[in-house]
Design a protein around this motif. Structure first.
Motif, PDB file in Angstrom:
ATOM      1  N   GLU A 185     -15.390  44.475  21.382  1.00  0.00           N
ATOM      2  CA  GLU A 185     -14.693  44.396  22.665  1.00  0.00           C
ATOM      3  C   GLU A 185     -15.547  43.664  23.701  1.00  0.00           C
ATOM      4  N   ARG A 186     -16.849  43.900  23.660  1.00  0.00           N
ATOM      5  CA  ARG A 186     -17.793  43.255  24.570  1.00  0.00           C
ATOM      6  C   ARG A 186     -19.122  43.171  23.829  1.00  0.00           C
ATOM      7  N   ARG A 196     -19.983  46.803  22.461  1.00  0.00           N
ATOM      8  CA  ARG A 196     -19.161  47.962  22.776  1.00  0.00           C
ATOM      9  C   ARG A 196     -17.858  47.808  22.012  1.00  0.00           C
ATOM     10  N   LYS A 220     -13.939  49.062  21.049  1.00  0.00           N
ATOM     11  CA  LYS A 220     -12.781  49.745  21.619  1.00  0.00           C
ATOM     12  C   LYS A 220     -12.183  50.689  20.586  1.00  0.00           C
ATOM     13  N   ARG A 261     -13.935  52.890  25.215  1.00  0.00           N
ATOM     14  CA  ARG A 261     -14.958  51.984  24.709  1.00  0.00           C
ATOM     15  C   ARG A 261     -16.233  52.774  24.441  1.00  0.00           C
TER      16      ARG A 261
END
Length: 330
Positions: free
Chosen positions: A176-177, A201, A203, A208
């Protein structure tokens, strides 16, 4: 062969992305190369491929970048290379190819040696063969030393003992990041020292996860594994588009530092998931990196890389103010 491409073994129904990439930065800082070879496959479709090229130059107004797309017929896995896309390939000891677009023409013929073994970011080999995590990452050559020639829009220059790396990642979905940091040949360190760390991170439904970091630090010739699922409590990451402050715990070490660069030194791309989702990914390979290494029974060590570290942030946001290259992904 320290790794191998995964795309040839895929089932037709599977979605998949995969990349082999290199980073090489001038030891004096201010100029760096980032070259990426990618495979993108939507579920039920044949794979496509692309080559991405960026020259970072502190003396220029912005990075010079371009991407070329190729069909499945131009994609292969040679016996003596990791991947070949069109005229471009990357493998043990070498990377060579060319890219020609309306924005940029580049050609490179590079060789490298490596002073380290490959580094697998995930702590268990079972994680590389299982369904989870959906993103797999390793660095077959985390401490490469590059030499050769590069031509960009008719300008020739030599690459002589530029420290860098080769990375390989693949999976069914990007985090996600995420962030990625790489630096080598530290001020305050020894020849061959490097850091190669990624953090993400994930999801899970509407939630998250905390940042989960995995990486390697070599300082004074000693290697330390950073992060891991069991050390999320000791990991703190404050990631912004143009820089990141971090505290990453490891086995016998705590690393505190920051990496940053001017906004105009970044290049931005679209990274697509096989299911059609998209991220903005911004990358700078001439960033400044400062770190403090804390170890029991050792004096703290301060390390720095000036205008030669890599920092990448992948995110859903698109209001970061960094120009995104006008190339679709996949």
């Amino acid at each position: 062969m320290r790794t191998e491409a995964r795309f040839p073994a895929l089932d037709q129904a599977q979605g998949h992305y995969e990349s082999f990439y290199l980073k090489a930065a001038a030891p004096t800082g201010g100029r760096a190369l980032w070259i990426r070879h990618t495979v993108h496959k939507r579920p039920g479709a044949v794979p496509t491929a692309s080559v991405w090229f960026t020259l970072f130059d502190a003396e220029g107004p912005r990075p010079r970048a371009a991407k070329a797309q190729f069909s499945a017929e131009s994609l292969s896995r040679p016996e003596d290379a990791y991947v070949r896309v069109g005229e471009t390939e990357i493998g043990p000891g070498r990377a060579r190819g060319r890219i020609g677009t309306e924005r940029l023409d580049a050609e490179w013929d590079l060789r490298f040696t490596d002073r380290h073994e490959s580094f697998h970011h995930l702590p268990s080999e079972r994680m590389y063969s299982g369904r989870l995590p959906r993103t797999k990452l390793l660095s077959p050559h985390p401490g490469a030393l590059w030499s050769g020639t590069v031509t960009v829009d008719g300008e020739n220059f030599s690459v002589e003992a530029w420290p860098g790396m080769i990375g390989h990642n693949w999976g069914s979905e990007h985090a996600e990041r995420w962030i990625w940091i790489h630096g080598a040949e530290f001020e305050g360190g020894e020849p061959g020292d490097y850091i190669d760390v990624s953090a993400g991170r994930i999801k899970l439904g509407p939630f998250r996860t905390p940042w989960i970091a995995n990486g390697s630090l070599v300082v004074g010739g000693e290697q330390y594994r950073l992060g891991g699922l069991g050390r999320t409590y000791g990991t703190e990451i404050d990631a912004e588009p143009t820089g990141c402050e971090f505290v990453i715990a490891g086995k016998g070490v705590t690393l505190r530092g920051k990496v940053e660069a001017a906004r105009e030194s970044f290049v931005g791309w679209i990274y697509s998931d096989p299911d059609g989702g998209e991220h903005n990914a911004v990358n700078c390979s001439i960033a400044d990196l400062e770190m403090r290494v804390e170890r029991p029974s050792h004096r703290h060590v301060h390390l720095a890389v000036r205008a030669a570290a890599a920092y990448e942030l992948g995110m859903r946001e698109d209001d970061h103010g960094i120009e995104i290259q006008p190339d679709p992904d996949g």
